[in-house]
Design an enzyme around this catalytic site. Structure first.
Site, PDB file in Angstrom:
ATOM      1  N   GLU A  62     -14.262 -22.595 -10.339  1.00 26.53           N
ATOM      2  CA  GLU A  62     -13.066 -22.547  -9.628  1.00 26.53           C
ATOM      3  C   GLU A  62     -12.714 -23.482  -8.661  1.00 26.53           C
ATOM      4  O   GLU A  62     -13.474 -23.701  -7.647  1.00 26.53           O
ATOM      5  CB  GLU A  62     -12.851 -21.202  -8.930  1.00 26.53           C
ATOM      6  CG  GLU A  62     -13.242 -19.825  -9.806  1.00 26.53           C
ATOM      7  CD  GLU A  62     -13.133 -18.512  -8.874  1.00 26.53           C
ATOM      8  OE1 GLU A  62     -12.944 -17.434  -9.573  1.00 26.53           O
ATOM      9  OE2 GLU A  62     -13.552 -18.632  -7.846  1.00 26.53           O
ATOM     10  N   ASP A  73      -8.756 -15.729   3.016  1.00 27.84           N
ATOM     11  CA  ASP A  73     -10.020 -16.449   3.461  1.00 27.84           C
ATOM     12  C   ASP A  73     -10.527 -16.501   4.820  1.00 27.84           C
ATOM     13  O   ASP A  73      -9.782 -16.508   5.727  1.00 27.84           O
ATOM     14  CB  ASP A  73      -9.805 -17.991   2.971  1.00 27.84           C
ATOM     15  CG  ASP A  73      -9.762 -18.291   1.541  1.00 27.84           C
ATOM     16  OD1 ASP A  73     -10.423 -17.710   0.734  1.00 27.84           O
ATOM     17  OD2 ASP A  73      -8.355 -18.815   0.858  1.00 27.84           O
ATOM     18  N   TYR A 187     -11.459 -10.669 -11.980  1.00 29.38           N
ATOM     19  CA  TYR A 187     -12.097 -10.859 -10.796  1.00 29.38           C
ATOM     20  C   TYR A 187     -12.050  -9.471 -10.055  1.00 29.38           C
ATOM     21  O   TYR A 187     -11.047  -9.147  -9.468  1.00 29.38           O
ATOM     22  CB  TYR A 187     -11.237 -12.183 -10.145  1.00 29.38           C
ATOM     23  CG  TYR A 187     -12.123 -12.501  -8.819  1.00 29.38           C
ATOM     24  CD1 TYR A 187     -12.630 -11.769  -7.695  1.00 29.38           C
ATOM     25  CD2 TYR A 187     -12.154 -13.910  -8.744  1.00 29.38           C
ATOM     26  CE1 TYR A 187     -13.184 -12.250  -6.595  1.00 29.38           C
ATOM     27  CE2 TYR A 187     -12.754 -14.639  -7.673  1.00 29.38           C
ATOM     28  CZ  TYR A 187     -13.293 -13.745  -6.593  1.00 29.38           C
ATOM     29  OH  TYR A 187     -13.977 -14.492  -5.509  1.00 29.38           O
TER      30      TYR A 187
END
Lengths: 282, 403
Positions: A62, A73, A187
């Site tokens: 990725e 994040d 995912y």
């Protein structure tokens, strides 16, 4: 943007991603999905770091497109994004990196981005350039199936996999919707929170995996907080792959040079991959 | 126009093309839960009574609509009325939304509230409501803003809130929102995110407008009583746009009432020097539709889609995105958006202090600056309402430099 169905696209030939997972399943080994922030510390260095990770056993890479406001994040990838942006990295530059990597590697490549840079390039232009460069799939962190009708139509029409995420907060009927919108793999976010390394896997992960397994036959990759060989070992037989991001990105952040970063990333990737293989064949 | 105006947002949270819900998957179910919780609260008469009681007896509503006689005379233009939101408890309109969402958090069983703040007014209002309702409170604030709004940091801490400095990006409101969203995505099962402007993913722009629309509802009744007719123009500053949408909303269907939003012109027209997202026609660079913090709206950004840093003397307007309903009102031509620069805002604050005996917040001073510029050219028989959204105590460190 309304929902569109893309049954034609979803039945089209599998990308490198689908082919790789198809090889992993019968072998019973856990795939390693390596996330690396593109352009950290430079695009040239990223090329060497990615190739080193692949050489060490990464099954899918990725490539993180740096964004100014990465709300999903944690600190490690935030800092990496800042370094990459300071180095002048753009989405366009990341697509050039993909083309460059394709000259020497057939590793499945996923572009991992926040939605705005893709939107500003324009969906059609982005899809055309991503395919021409040799990318296989795209994951947009802040885009859920509800807002992704046009995005899916354009990307799948161009032959790119669209990967969406399921989270511990996702109810069962949503898991099905996410799975239907996804191709390549699904995912699975292991815990509520932002990206980052953790000491242990969440206790309720097994139940979460079971819920998602009931909803889809897609390969499952679990990420968020996966940092160590023992985490990887614990996932063998449960899911198809482990996504490791912050732990690898932290090695890049610590390294004194691009060459050192490539070495450190390769060493960690090798230990993670071999944990998944050894546990599969004791 | 009037019928169309009243149905937005649609079921997907869209105001025309703007708005929506662009968030990490982890937040989707919680946003749906919030949407259901908000809808249930609207159908609950006891909730409405409790909110009404707190607005009246704790916050100080209704606020006056004051004729600014000396300012009107000085400018020689239209009759200027000030909607005195600055007189509310905590010093700005922000308390309206905080009381509404605070009661909603309580109703939904969330005992921990988090908030972002720029100027500190939303942080203070959130800390105040959390104290009043007995909720745990954490406020995220950029370290640049903590420096320029020190008084509000102390107020929040005195009220028992934890203030967490955010030392990323431009160290202002944008970064505080990002950090609050990271906290929410982590602690989502126990935590209520009390977003402070008409921004973010659906249902926030709708909820925040609904809790602030009392401003316009009161102003409409007050002006009809005072003048026997509707105003010709409404003026408000626009950061995220909560005080502006709160004033505008009750008048959107009144075609004769013009709506004017004033953004922060900062110290120049180049990208990074201002916070004027919708005032591109006035020469401000970089405002284009895009996605930030959960919504599709006008955003100051680079050609590559990176969010720009911004500048304004006013921390409350210093933000790269505007609420999606304002993007829609601009697109429809229903509201006009322009900008006033740092210097004009400071001058306007001084003017209001010396003509009316009111020290305005620097945010509200931007709206005032544009009105001061336009008023001399406007007919005297016209009537204007300006939303005086906050008071200037928090800005005294900055204002004192210009004495």
């Amino acid at each position: 943007m309304s929902q569109t169905t893309s049954s034609a696209a979803s039945e089209s030939a599998p990308t490198r991603i689908g082919r790789r997972f198809a090889e992993l399943r019968p072998a019973g080994e856990l795939g390693l999905v390596a996330y690396l922030t593109a352009g950290d510390p430079s695009l040239e260095a990223s090329r060497e770091i990615v190739l080193a990770a692949v050489e060490a056993g990464a099954d899918v890479v990725e490539l993180g497109v740096p964004f100014s406001d990465p709300i999903a994040d944690g600190p490690v990838i935030q800092r990496a994004s800042e370094r990459a942006l300071r180095a002048g990295t753009t989405l366009s530059g990341v697509l050039d990196l993909v083309a460059d990597l394709r000259r020497t590697s057939q590793v499945p490549l996923v572009l991992f981005s926040y939605f705005n840079p893709i939107l500003q390039m324009g969906l059609e232009t982005f899809a055309r350039r991503a395919v021409a460069a040799g990318a296989d799939g795209v994951l947009a962190t802040d885009l859920t199936p509800e807002e992704a009708g046009e995005y899916r139509r354009v990307l799948r029409g161009a032959g790119l996999d669209t990967i969406f995420l399921a989270a511990p907060t996702t109810p069962e009927e949503r898991i099905e919707r996410v799975a239907q919108a996804s191709s390549g793999f699904l995912y699975l976010i292991s815990r509520t929170g932002v990206t980052g390394q953790r000491d242990t896997l969440p206790e309720d992960l097994g139940a979460l995996v079971e819920r998602v397994r009931r909803a889809t036959m897609l390969p499952l990759a679990v990420g968020f907080g996966i940092a160590r060989p023992e985490h990887v070992r614990a996932l063998v037989g449960q899911v198809d792959a482990a996504v490791v991001g912050s732990a690898l990105v932290a090695e890049v952040g610590r390294a004194a040079s691009g060459a050192d970063a490539a070495k450190a990333v390769a060493a960690l990737a090798r230990s993670l991959k071999s944990a998944g293989v050894r546990a599969a064949r004791p | 126009m009037s019928a169309a105006a009243r149905i937005w947002p649609d079921a997907t949270g869209r105001f025309g093309p703007y708005g929506g819900r662009y968030v990490p998957e982890t937040l989707m179910a919680p946003l749906e839960e919030l949407e259901r919780g908000f809808a249930a609260s609207r159908a609950d008469a006891a909730f409405a009574r409790r909110l009404d009681d707190l607005l009246h007896n704790f916050a100080g509503r209704p606020t006056p609509l004051q004729l600014a006689e000396r300012l009107t005379a000085k400018l020689g233009g239209p009759k200027i009325y000030l909607k005195r939101e600055d007189l509310l408890h905590t010093g700005a309109h922000k308390i309206n939304n905080c009381l509404g969402q605070g009661l909603l958090a309580e109703r939904m069983g969330k005992r921990r509230v988090i908030a972002e703040t720029g100027a500190g007014q939303h942080g203070v209002a959130t800390a105040t409501v959390a104290a009043r309702l007995g909720l745990e409170c954490v406020v995220y604030m950029g370290t640049e803003d903590m420096e320029r709004q020190r008084l509000n940091v102390s107020r929040m801490r005195l009220l028992g809130a934890e203030v967490v400095g955010v030392d990323a990006g431009s160290r202002t409101l944008k970064d505080a929102i990002s950090e609050a969203m990271r906290d929410w995505v982590t602690n989502v099962r126990t935590t209520y995110y009390l977003l402070g402007s008409a921004l973010g993913p659906h249902p926030y722009p709708l909820m925040v407008r609904e809790f602030h629309k009392v401003i316009g509802i009161e102003a409409r009744e007050q002006i009809l009583r005072a003048e026997g007719r509707l105003p010709d123009l409404l003026v408000a500053c626009v950061g995220g746009g909560s005080n502006a949408i709160g004033l505008f909303h009750a008048f959107i269907g009144d075609a004769t009432v013009r709506l004017l939003g004033v953004e922060a012109g900062g110290r120049g027209h180049a990208l990074g020097e201002h916070a004027a997202r919708l005032a591109g026609a006035a020469g401000y660079e970089g405002g284009r539709p895009g996605v930030l913090h959960g919504a599709f709206t006008y955003i100051l950004q680079t050609a590559e889609g990176q969010i720009s840093t911004t500048h304004s003397v006013s921390a409350g307007l210093d933000y790269a995105a505007v609420g999606p309903e304002h993007a829609w009102l601009a697109g429809e031509g229903r509201a006009e958006y322009t900008a006033a620069d740092d210097g004009a805002a400071i001058d306007a604050a001084r003017t209001l202090a010396r003509t009316e005996g009111i020290i305005p917040a620097l945010e509200s001073a931007h709206a005032l600056a544009e009105l001061i510029r336009r008023a001399p050219e406007m007919p005297r028989e016209q009537v204007v309402i300006l939303n005086l959204s906050g008071r200037g105590d928090k800005d005294m460190d900055i204002l004192a430099r210009y004495l």
